[in-house]
Design an enzyme around this catalytic site. Structure first.
Site, short mmCIF file in Angstrom:
data_model
loop_
_atom_site.label_atom_id
_atom_site.label_comp_id
_atom_site.label_asym_id
_atom_site.label_seq_id
_atom_site.Cartn_x
_atom_site.Cartn_y
_atom_site.Cartn_z
CB ALA A 34 -0.43 -0.25 1.10
NE ARG A 46 -26.56 -5.40 15.63
CZ ARG A 46 -27.83 -6.43 15.30
NH1 ARG A 46 -28.53 -6.36 14.61
NH2 ARG A 46 -27.31 -7.30 14.63
CB VAL A 134 -19.77 -9.03 -7.32
CG1 VAL A 134 -19.92 -9.17 -8.27
CG2 VAL A 134 -20.65 -7.90 -7.47
CD GLU A 192 -27.54 -15.16 6.60
OE1 GLU A 192 -27.90 -15.11 7.84
OE2 GLU A 192 -26.31 -14.57 5.75
CE LYS A 207 -23.34 -12.02 -3.91
NZ LYS A 207 -23.34 -13.43 -3.11
N1 LIG Z 1 -20.42 -12.85 4.95
C1 LIG Z 1 -20.06 -13.05 4.07
O1 LIG Z 1 -19.85 -14.37 3.71
C2 LIG Z 1 -19.90 -11.64 2.80
C3 LIG Z 1 -19.42 -11.63 1.95
C4 LIG Z 1 -19.89 -11.17 0.42
C5 LIG Z 1 -20.72 -10.00 1.05
N2 LIG Z 1 -20.80 -9.65 2.00
C6 LIG Z 1 -21.24 -8.25 2.91
O2 LIG Z 1 -20.35 -8.30 4.08
C7 LIG Z 1 -20.89 -7.39 5.07
C8 LIG Z 1 -21.55 -7.97 5.99
O3 LIG Z 1 -21.63 -8.95 5.98
P1 LIG Z 1 -21.04 -9.99 6.77
O4 LIG Z 1 -21.37 -11.01 7.13
O5 LIG Z 1 -20.04 -9.66 8.09
O6 LIG Z 1 -22.74 -10.01 8.78
P2 LIG Z 1 -22.65 -10.02 9.90
O7 LIG Z 1 -21.34 -11.36 10.35
O8 LIG Z 1 -24.13 -10.40 10.32
O9 LIG Z 1 -22.69 -8.94 10.74
C9 LIG Z 1 -22.41 -7.54 10.77
C10 LIG Z 1 -22.22 -6.40 11.51
O10 LIG Z 1 -22.71 -5.31 11.38
C11 LIG Z 1 -23.19 -4.86 12.90
N3 LIG Z 1 -24.33 -3.71 12.81
C12 LIG Z 1 -25.50 -4.69 12.65
N4 LIG Z 1 -26.40 -3.61 13.05
C13 LIG Z 1 -25.96 -2.51 13.03
C14 LIG Z 1 -26.29 -0.43 13.49
N5 LIG Z 1 -26.66 -0.24 13.23
N6 LIG Z 1 -24.73 0.00 13.65
C15 LIG Z 1 -23.19 -0.83 13.75
N7 LIG Z 1 -23.32 -2.15 13.56
C16 LIG Z 1 -24.37 -2.54 13.27
C17 LIG Z 1 -22.87 -6.51 13.95
O11 LIG Z 1 -23.02 -5.76 14.77
P3 LIG Z 1 -23.17 -7.03 16.20
O12 LIG Z 1 -22.04 -7.79 15.77
O13 LIG Z 1 -22.88 -5.86 17.34
O14 LIG Z 1 -24.62 -7.73 16.06
C18 LIG Z 1 -22.14 -6.92 13.28
O15 LIG Z 1 -21.24 -6.81 13.75
C19 LIG Z 1 -22.75 -7.55 4.53
O16 LIG Z 1 -23.27 -6.50 3.59
C20 LIG Z 1 -23.00 -8.54 3.28
O17 LIG Z 1 -23.99 -8.85 2.20
C21 LIG Z 1 -20.93 -10.39 3.04
#
Ligand SMILES: NC(=O)c1ccc[n+]([C@@H]2O[C@H](COP(=O)([O-])OP(=O)(O)OC[C@H]3O[C@@H](n4cnc5c(N)ncnc54)[C@H](OP(=O)(O)O)[C@@H]3O)[C@@H](O)[C@H]2O)c1
Length: 429
Positions: A34, A46, A134, A192, A207
């Site tokens: 970087a 949260r 994506v 899920e 996507k």
């Molecule tokens: N998981 C994957 O493999 C994957 C792949 C591609 C893209 N994505 C994208 O990446 C993003 C995150 O996915 P993830 O799987 O990491 O989701 P996740 O495990 O559900 O994590 C979501 C995080 O957001 C926090 N959160 C929720 N509401 C909030 C608020 N109002 N203010 C502040 N923080 C808040 C949660 O807090 P707490 O932990 O305290 O509940 C948690 O830490 C999403 O857009 C998803 O579509 C995920």
């Protein structure tokens, strides 16, 4: 001394925690690539008390994600909360309004609000990066935006949902039905609790709409994606497809032809030797067809902590190096508002499965319905009876989609046809 790039990280779930781990484990390597260290200075989630398996020592905690946008110790905001609207969108808007670059993995937000956010980023001369949105760890956004930049792209398609690919792969390998595999996938954490975004094709549609915009220089048209999921696929379909030399996959397909945009997510029969047919389990694959480069094939992990966070960090490395360009390759004002191509006139081969009463004359009724709709049959098999019903599987010759639908309606109207006929596309490219 070089200044570190200071990150405000919203969301510490799968992906957010993964970003913290990579930036710690590969700190030196990332800094070299970087040109300066990349450090997380503030985070938000949260539940502050939750053990996330990462050290947050020396990192500020904020309760309101939007606060990250205006903190003096944050240069770049990474949004990993998720959801098309709500706190993720508020944070994204505030970040760009505060003249800070934004990195996100949020395909739902981009599918719905990507153009607005891209316009704000462009106006302010800021990077908005979303490689992770994506196909997770697969660098398909870079592949399209940079690697294939010389080409007119005519088609982009692939398997962009690991949950669906996992379910279909296990249905095939173990001869299980959809419901059993889904329940097991949920118990194992591969699906899920509410799996509808995945299995109804909506996640793939998000996507696909982003890829289509990049590939064709078109405005994102998520509402124009016809999305069909995998709920109706029976283990019988998987077995029949295999007997015919195909594997069933949930395919997201976008084509630009004659100034029109065609976008659809649907289960399709893919020839067994096609690279996407050999993409099994939770892997993702994307195919891009360009006029000079030919077929590009991307495959890898489309989800999960490591792969997704890897793509987020790659975006941060670009930003650290000062890479600013329009988020959808060309300015939003130059993206074409392509009209939607009607599905009715599309031509292709189709797989049809019907459950029929096991009596004389039924096959003649079915073939008459096809004839009356102008559809001819390449192969037809009648398979094992269950009680008084038999299963009829047909593959059509190339036909107009509307004619095949018409023939199915005629067949379904026959009292001999029991249950809902199944129609699937055959991928012939
Ligand atoms: N998981 C994957 O493999 C994957 C792949 C591609 C893209 N994505 C994208 O990446 C993003 C995150 O996915 P993830 O799987 O990491 O989701 P996740 O495990 O559900 O994590 C979501 C995080 O957001 C926090 N959160 C929720 N509401 C909030 C608020 N109002 N203010 C502040 N923080 C808040 C949660 O807090 P707490 O932990 O305290 O509940 C948690 O830490 C999403 O857009 C998803 O579509 C995920």
């Amino acid at each position: 001394m070089v200044k570190s790039l200071r990150i405000g990280l919203a969301g510490l779930g799968n992906v957010g925690a993964g970003v913290v781990k990579i930036l710690s484990a590969n700190a030196e390597l990332v800094a070299k690539r970087a040109g300066r260290p990349i450090v997380v200075t503030a985070v938000c989630a949260r539940d502050r008390s939750r053990d996330r398996g990462i050290s947050l020592d020396g990192i500020a905690w904020v309760d309101d994600a939007a606060e990250l946008a205006t903190r003096d110790d944050v240069d770049v905001v990474v949004e990993l909360i998720g959801g098309s609207d709500g706190p993720a969108l508020t944070l994204a808007r505030r970040t760009l309004a505060a003249s800070k670059p934004l990195v996100t993995a949020n395909k739902a937000m981009l599918a719905h609000h990507g153009l607005e956010l891209a316009q704000s980023a462009e106006k302010a001369g800021l990077p908005l990066k979303y490689e992770a949105a994506v196909a997770g760890g697969i660098p398909v956004i870079k592949g399209l935006a940079e690697g294939a930049a010389a080409n007119r792209i005519t088609r982009v398609y692939g398997l962009m949902n690991g949950t669906c690919n996992y379910i279909l792969s296990r249905m095939e390998a173990e001869g299980l039905d959809f419901g059993t595999v889904l329940a097991d996938a949920q118990a194992l954490g591969f699906a899920e609790a509410d799996p509808s975004f995945d299995i109804d094709g909506i996640d793939t549609a998000h996507k696909l709409s982003i890829l289509a915009a990049l590939a064709f220089g078109a405005r994102i048209d998520f509402a124009g994606v016809a999305a069909h999921g995998i709920r109706a696929i029976a283990s019988a379909d998987i077995a029949q497809a295999a007997a015919l030399g195909f594997r069933i996959k949930l395919v997201g397909l976008a084509e630009a032809e004659d100034g029109q945009l065609f976008q659809r997510v649907h289960p399709a029969l893919v020839p067994i030797d096609h690279p996407i047919a050999t993409t099994m389990g939770s892997l993702n694959a994307v195919v891009v067809e360009g006029d000079f480069v030919g077929r590009l094939f991307f495959q890898g992990r489309g989800a999960g902590e490591g792969p997704t966070a890897s793509a987020v960090v790659a975006d941060l490395v670009d930003i650290a190096r000062g890479d600013v360009r329009p988020p959808f390759v060309m300015p939003v004002a130059d993206l074409a508002a392509l009209p939607r191509a009607p599905a009715a006139d599309r031509r292709g081969r189709y797989y049809l499965r019907l459950s029929v009463a096991d009596r004389a004359g039924v096959l003649a009724e079915l073939t008459a319905a096809l004839r009356d709709s102008g559809v001819s049959i390449e192969s037809l098999v009648q398979r094992g009876t269950t009680g008084s019903d038999a299963m009829v599987v047909m593959v059509t010759h190339e036909a107009r989609e509307a004619d095949v639908i018409d023939s199915l309606a005629r067949m379904a109207a026959s009292p001999a046809v029991t249950g809902q006929p199944v129609m699937m596309h055959i991928l012939d490219f």
